[in-house]
Write an enzyme that holds these catalytic residues in place. Sequence first.
Site, PDB file in Angstrom:
ATOM      1  N   ASP A   1      -7.415 -45.333  18.385  1.00 16.96           N
ATOM      2  CA  ASP A   1      -7.415 -44.055  19.086  1.00 16.96           C
ATOM      3  C   ASP A   1      -6.343 -43.973  20.170  1.00 16.96           C
ATOM      4  OD1 ASP A   1      -8.647 -45.912  20.736  1.00 16.96           O
ATOM      5  OD2 ASP A   1     -10.638 -45.036  20.560  1.00 16.96           O
TER       6      ASP A   1
ATOM      7  N   ASP B   1     -22.500 -44.466  24.989  1.00 10.46           N
ATOM      8  CA  ASP B   1     -23.175 -43.377  24.265  1.00 10.46           C
ATOM      9  C   ASP B   1     -23.170 -43.611  22.745  1.00 10.46           C
ATOM     10  OD1 ASP B   1     -20.538 -42.876  23.594  1.00 10.46           O
ATOM     11  OD2 ASP B   1     -20.477 -40.836  24.398  1.00 10.46           O
TER      12      ASP B   1
ATOM     13  N   HIS C   1     -20.459 -44.418  20.901  1.00 13.18           N
ATOM     14  CA  HIS C   1     -19.230 -44.083  20.163  1.00 13.18           C
ATOM     15  C   HIS C   1     -18.513 -45.323  19.662  1.00 13.18           C
ATOM     16  CE1 HIS C   1     -16.845 -43.977  24.201  1.00 13.18           C
ATOM     17  NE2 HIS C   1     -16.319 -44.944  23.505  1.00 13.18           N
TER      18      HIS C   1
ATOM     19  N   GLU D   1     -17.525 -39.418  19.310  1.00  7.58           N
ATOM     20  CA  GLU D   1     -18.640 -39.155  20.211  1.00  7.58           C
ATOM     21  C   GLU D   1     -19.869 -38.679  19.415  1.00  7.58           C
ATOM     22  OE1 GLU D   1     -18.365 -40.289  23.015  1.00  7.58           O
ATOM     23  OE2 GLU D   1     -16.779 -39.454  24.282  1.00  7.58           O
TER      24      GLU D   1
HETATM   25  C1  GLP Z   1     -13.288 -46.789  24.887  1.00  5.01           C
HETATM   26  C2  GLP Z   1     -12.583 -46.960  23.515  1.00  5.01           C
HETATM   27  C3  GLP Z   1     -13.516 -47.613  22.545  1.00  5.01           C
HETATM   28  C4  GLP Z   1     -14.224 -48.753  23.240  1.00  5.01           C
HETATM   29  C5  GLP Z   1     -15.181 -48.207  24.244  1.00  5.01           C
HETATM   30  C6  GLP Z   1     -15.864 -49.265  25.106  1.00  5.01           C
HETATM   31  O1  GLP Z   1     -13.441 -45.507  25.324  1.00  5.01           O
HETATM   32  N1  GLP Z   1     -12.046 -45.786  22.937  1.00  5.01           N
HETATM   33  O2  GLP Z   1     -12.772 -48.057  21.412  1.00  5.01           O
HETATM   34  O3  GLP Z   1     -14.957 -49.501  22.314  1.00  5.01           O
HETATM   35  O4  GLP Z   1     -14.619 -47.190  25.009  1.00  5.01           O
HETATM   36  O5  GLP Z   1     -15.016 -49.778  26.067  1.00  5.01           O
HETATM   37  P1  GLP Z   1     -15.319 -51.130  26.828  1.00  5.01           P
HETATM   38  O6  GLP Z   1     -15.197 -52.211  25.818  1.00  5.01           O
HETATM   39  O7  GLP Z   1     -14.264 -51.221  27.893  1.00  5.01           O
HETATM   40  O8  GLP Z   1     -16.695 -51.023  27.370  1.00  5.01           O
END
Ligand code: GLP
Length: 260
Positions: free
Chosen positions: A66, A135, A137, A142
Amino acid sequence: MKVYISNNIDALAAVAADEIEASLRRSAAPVLGLATGSSPLPVYRELARRVKLGLDLTEVTAFALDEYVGIPVEHPQCYAQVIRREAQIPLGLDAARVFVPNGRATDLSEACVEYEKAIASVGGIDVQILGIGSDGHIGFNEPSSSLASRTRVVALTAETRRDNARFFGSADEVPTTCVTQGIGTIRESGSIVLIAQGRTKSAAVAAMVEGPVSAVCPASALQLHPKVTILLDEQAAVELRFADYYRASYTVAELVQDDS
Ligand code: GLP
């Protein structure tokens, strides 16, 4: 799903790296799916350690999940920069073979179609690394995302923008939209390795592993994938009903690494 639970993060990362290495070795033209966020960092660290010991990833093609829409390319949180810093350089990947969705394209829909074509043109992703949002995702899909969705523009929830505020000055500075591979795209990967740490992930993790398959928790779509490895610390696993069963089924070797 194989669910590994341990507070030994290095050991979890080793399980992930074993799975990633095996998947890439099985492929004549290996393709790796990269994730941003803090969760996969131990996995990148372990892969980088193996690269130093001789693992060669220079022939690997990689696709990020992404990117934020409209973020300047020089911004440290532009995912093209994050991927370069945290994965491409430490893993010794060839920069020319590392792709990140273009969140700055004039025609974003066209850029999304092109991204899907690029993935298809190399035969699809062999192994996808994932984190999970609080959440539920995956990528930036989302809640309410179609479980068949493809790469597209998605609006971020207030929860995700709050969660990601720590990487920016404040939640207001987090972009409101992003481009993300779809859940349908992610589900086509040959295998999937997801890592999650901490109590803030425990509800999402329980919904992903044991909840109904539902767009309310996009990660629950992984229940429909035949080859998923989930790596959790004890806090992330705290709401799992069958945690003892997973512990009995999937043991994590308590490794002690000696890099000397
Ligand atoms: C971000 C990314 C995701 C990631 C998630 C969790 O927004 N787009 O790919 O898995 O949030 O992030 P973290 O591992 O820093 O908790």
